[in-house]
Write a protein that holds these residues in place. Sequence first.
Motif, PDB file in Angstrom:
ATOM      1  N   GLY A 549       0.807  -1.220   0.000  1.00  0.00           N
ATOM      2  CA  GLY A 549       0.000   0.000   0.000  1.00  0.00           C
ATOM      3  C   GLY A 549       0.838   1.267   0.000  1.00  0.00           C
ATOM      4  N   LEU A 596       1.513   7.309   1.425  1.00  0.00           N
ATOM      5  CA  LEU A 596       0.687   8.254   0.674  1.00  0.00           C
ATOM      6  C   LEU A 596       0.899   9.688   1.140  1.00  0.00           C
ATOM      7  N   SER A 795      -3.491  10.171   4.879  1.00  0.00           N
ATOM      8  CA  SER A 795      -3.688   8.765   5.215  1.00  0.00           C
ATOM      9  C   SER A 795      -5.142   8.495   5.610  1.00  0.00           C
ATOM     10  N   PHE A 796      -5.671   9.334   6.528  1.00  0.00           N
ATOM     11  CA  PHE A 796      -7.051   9.131   6.990  1.00  0.00           C
ATOM     12  C   PHE A 796      -7.778  10.463   6.961  1.00  0.00           C
ATOM     13  N   THR A 802      -1.685  10.794  10.538  1.00  0.00           N
ATOM     14  CA  THR A 802      -1.361   9.523  11.194  1.00  0.00           C
ATOM     15  C   THR A 802      -0.960   8.471  10.164  1.00  0.00           C
ATOM     16  N   ASP A 804      -0.556   4.998   8.326  1.00  0.00           N
ATOM     17  CA  ASP A 804      -1.344   3.767   8.309  1.00  0.00           C
ATOM     18  C   ASP A 804      -0.666   2.739   9.222  1.00  0.00           C
ATOM     19  N   PRO A 805      -1.336   2.321  10.306  1.00  0.00           N
ATOM     20  CA  PRO A 805      -0.672   1.424  11.264  1.00  0.00           C
ATOM     21  C   PRO A 805      -0.396   0.028  10.710  1.00  0.00           C
ATOM     22  N   THR A 806      -0.969  -0.309   9.552  1.00  0.00           N
ATOM     23  CA  THR A 806      -0.710  -1.660   9.037  1.00  0.00           C
ATOM     24  C   THR A 806       0.592  -1.725   8.251  1.00  0.00           C
ATOM     25  N   PRO A 829      -2.503  -2.899  14.760  1.00  0.00           N
ATOM     26  CA  PRO A 829      -1.091  -2.829  14.416  1.00  0.00           C
ATOM     27  C   PRO A 829      -0.258  -3.844  15.182  1.00  0.00           C
TER      28      PRO A 829
ATOM     29  N   ALA B  29     -10.210   7.084   3.581  1.00  0.00           N
ATOM     30  CA  ALA B  29      -9.994   6.102   4.638  1.00  0.00           C
ATOM     31  C   ALA B  29     -10.303   6.749   5.977  1.00  0.00           C
ATOM     32  N   ALA B  60      -3.293  -5.267   2.221  1.00  0.00           N
ATOM     33  CA  ALA B  60      -2.917  -3.854   2.235  1.00  0.00           C
ATOM     34  C   ALA B  60      -4.152  -2.985   2.488  1.00  0.00           C
ATOM     35  N   VAL B  62      -5.949  -0.359   1.419  1.00  0.00           N
ATOM     36  CA  VAL B  62      -5.999   0.492   0.224  1.00  0.00           C
ATOM     37  C   VAL B  62      -7.377   0.591  -0.435  1.00  0.00           C
ATOM     38  N   MET B  81      -5.413  -2.709  -5.760  1.00  0.00           N
ATOM     39  CA  MET B  81      -4.234  -3.576  -5.743  1.00  0.00           C
ATOM     40  C   MET B  81      -4.281  -4.574  -6.899  1.00  0.00           C
TER      41      MET B  81
END
Lengths: 836, 124
Positions: A549, A596, A795-796, A802, A804-806, A829, B29, B60, B62, B81
């Motif tokens: 991502g 991003l 991101s959000f 913040t 992305d915690p993943t 996370p 998001a 991911a 996304v 993706m």
Amino acid sequence: MEELVVIGNGMVGHRLVEALHDRDSDHRWHVTVVGEEPRTAYDRVALSSYFDGASAQDLSLGDLSGPHVDVHVGERATALDRDARTVTTASGRTLGYDRLVLATGSTPFVPPVPGHDLPGCHVYRTIEDLDAITASARHARTGVVIGGGLLGLEAANALRLLGVEAHVVELAPHLMPAQIDEGAGGLLRRLVTDLGVHIHTGAASTAVEAGADGRVRNLLLGDGTRLDADLVVFSVGIRPRDDLARAAGLRVGERGGIVIDDTCTTSDDRIHAIGEAAAHRGTVYGLIAPGNAMAEVVADRLLGGGATFTGADTSTKLKLLGVDVASFGDAHGRADDCLDVVVNDAAGGRYAKLVLSDDATTLLGGILVGDASAYATLRPMVGSPLPGDPLTLITPEGGAALGADALPDSAQICSCNAVTKGALTDAVHTQGACDVAGLKACTRAGTSCGSCVPMLKQILSQAGIEQSKALCEHFTQSRAELLETVRATGTTTFSALIENHGTGQGCDICKPAVASILASLGGGHILDGEQATLQDTNDRYLANMQRNGTYSVVPRIPGGEITPDKLIVIGEVARDFQLYTKITGGQRIDLFGARLEQLPAIWTRLVEAGFESGHAYGKSLRTVKSCVGTTWCRYGVQDSVGLAIRLEERYRGLRSPHKLKSAVSGCARECAEARSKDFGIIATDQGWNLYVGGNGGFTPRHAELLASDLDEETLIRYIDRFLMFYIRTADRLQRTAPWIEAMDGGLDHVRDVVVHDTLGIAEELEAAMERHVHSYTDEWAAVLADPAKLARFESFANAPGTPDPTISFTTTRDQPVPGAALDLGMPAPRPQEATR
Amino acid sequence: MTATTTHAPPALWIDACPAHRLGADDGVAVLLPDGRQAALFRTRDNRLFAVDNIDPFTGAAVISRGIVGDRRGEPTIASPMLKNVFSLLTGQSLEDPQVRLRTWAVRDTGATVQISARAEEESP
Ligand code: SRM
Ligand SMILES: Cc1cc2nc3c(=O)[nH]c(=O)nc-3n(C[C@H](O)[C@H](O)[C@H](O)COP(=O)(O)OP(=O)(O)OC[C@H]3O[C@@H](n4cnc5c(N)ncnc54)[C@H](O)[C@@H]3O)c2cc1C
Ligand code: SF4
Ligand code: FES
């Protein structure tokens, strides 16, 4: 899952596994293939092209290994235990089976004449055989092929290509006795002799004699003649490989071959035999079409179907040493009271015979030598009433004039793959096949010898295939038609286009396609207003999405030339943002792992240092690679770097149906690999040669010469026209090579339009390109200058800064790479997160 | 996945973004208090949907960056993706019956788009 073992990974064994793989969607079978040759299956029918420059890789039919298929090459099955249901191999492996398929093919028969096993004696069946012949030919002046059939003549041609004087010795009174009659054989002999191959018919080979070095020296014929021979190739027929079956007590035919019934089952109902190893109703077929048909029957039966094999067409067409020979149906006229119509034009070098039913209404078979252009039309008519006077069918103009519409649905168009006209029209109407490639994919027609391809084209044009050009369920138009609609109506938004010319909301196919059309026609920034939501993954954030991502960043480096200062900036940016750094295959640098929300900051630094978007994300111009040319190289004849930079700066940002790549080489040594590009330029003493339609990727292709010795201004005019013509008329995601291939008239037509301006549109195409060049702005600089566009890079929505915690990273070879993917459904996370 | 608790907590509406930030056919998001992520969309006909932001085929986060569209009238989202397509109504994958995205309730207060902090499957 049940276990299927296939012995033999030749053409037919391969077809079986492929057919089963395609249809066994419930995974009923796990397949183990054991093949003796050191490589996976290859196209034996095209074996001779190995001498014409094809590599073993080119001949390969592909490796079918996968989750449900194991392929063991270089492994011979040595024993078969039918009670235990196991197969033992030379390396000591024991394989259990629920069903077994014997696809062991055949071996060339070598008659037991004295001296048949001397060094310098060969057969012609495998790639290894061909390598051995090539090695022998290095020291040979004269070579003799024993056997004047289809394969023997191919072998003679191979010797010719290797620079060896070729003789063919045939026992029968004329060449190719299995396929053609005496009249045709006489003409064939003359045509082949004219090409420098010596033919000896009605001649028995009595002994192969050795010279002082112990290698082959002479061939002694029955009448006492001695032919010089530094090498000998035996090609007198094949023997089915039925030894395993024989030893295991399976029934074999009188003249060899594992006996099978119409279901392709042997005398043991758990064992099938297919291809040249099998004897069906007393016949061992030495051709690929019957083998493929047997493979399809067994695949169907394994899945519970009821298919049968009841015999096959033995039609053949070949181009031997440039001489057309075709034989189809009852070529020898064996049916009772049949009639012949023969045209024997010795002066014109043509022989044609049609075999007709006793009332002269139905075509039974025929032979064509010298000109086999009527084959594609005549062969499918076998068994059908004749559409006209038989004689006109075989006069030079007659056959070709007859179209596919003269044929009934039951006529077999592709004999290699047993595909009828009905099946082809069905593929067009119900499966959406809209070009030759589509028909090949749906029906396999045209995928073997290719002689039916002209008929496939006729069937397509008769079927009126326009409707299948639809882009997707929302637009019935093709990409080229939509482009014309947008141009004619002045439409500037997707919303307006779908409202007036489409249906529904759109989807991931039509939205990016329309976005690209709007951009090609000069529609402003690709993230303006609603356009942003149309863009495909990478265009949407002007960067390439990676598997975790994150994104990659590729600044443009025109022609691959870069100053040390700029190189240092890239290094600094990569270091400061901890980006994985790699030199790409496109002569520039890719920085990976940007989140991003980091993209604007990274690009701010790059734009300040004078970099621009490299459009690594767009269906647009990628790179124009260069070699150093006259700038440094002692061989260079033109400034290839200068031209590459000029071209890259001219066409940068140009949106197109697919990506565009180019390269410029400074001399014929071609260090920039220009001929693997959509448009490639190679310097000459006089100027530049322009090549078009090349690419690497899935289907590599060399570009072909469009025009030569051009001065720089003419070159650029031609490229302008070429690219704009492509943009106007190509399909979605169609690169230049398939676009040229699909065009009526192919490269010649492209040359007519681009060089000779036969459509009278050159000026307009050039003007369109000029508009593009003048309206170009750097996409990334424009984003940085526009708060509305910048707002998308968060991101959000409720926590813009913040991360992305993943997303996590680990380190490989001192650089960050994506960390382990999170367990799905567990979005919390992980502890090792936030390494950066 | 029906709830096993008898005392379902009350719906908790979270502010996702200002209403004007989410245009037609667009997605954003949203980070939920429990660490999960939702992908929030507005379709061309002004309907709001929220599904899992994580693409179950690749892991991911996304989905919010995918392309909104429809398949025979059913609103869909195509993951950026590998282009897998999901129904926005149910989260169901159109390719694999085993795969489904969670969905959340969404509302537009006029000034703000809000998302329910509990996935719909977890409501009583
Ligand atoms: C980075 C790079 C590999 C590398 O580490 O060297 C690369 C990486 C990708 N390639 Fe490539 N290709 C790269 C050079 C090539 C080349 C070599 C060349 O350009 O000389 C080829 C073969 C030449 C050709 O295209 O004719 C190549 C053939 C492809 C293809 C197959 C195209 C085809 O027509 O079959 C794809 C898929 C596609 O475009 O649909 C692809 C697609 C991709 C994408 C964009 C896939 C994606 O959407 O994620 C990859 C991501 C790039 C990124 O994240 O930045 N890449 N790719 C190279 C970038 C070059 C550049 O500076 O822009
Ligand atoms: C030069 C040449 C040109 C040809 N041209 C034409 C043509 O124009 N038109 C046409 O229709 N046909 C043509 N043919 C014939 C065609 O190639 C064959 O009909 C076809 O290959 C038969 O396929 P098969 O799978 O039965 O046998 P093969 O392709 O021979 O495959 C059998 C495989 O089984 C392997 N094998 C055998 N025994 C064992 C064992 N015990 N353990 C493991 N592996 C084993 C062999 O090594 C081989 O790889 C040509 C053949 C040649 C040689
Ligand atoms: S293509 Fe010719 S000019 Fe260019 S680097 Fe190679 S040898 Fe030198
Ligand atoms: S007839 Fe050979 S491929 Fe169709």
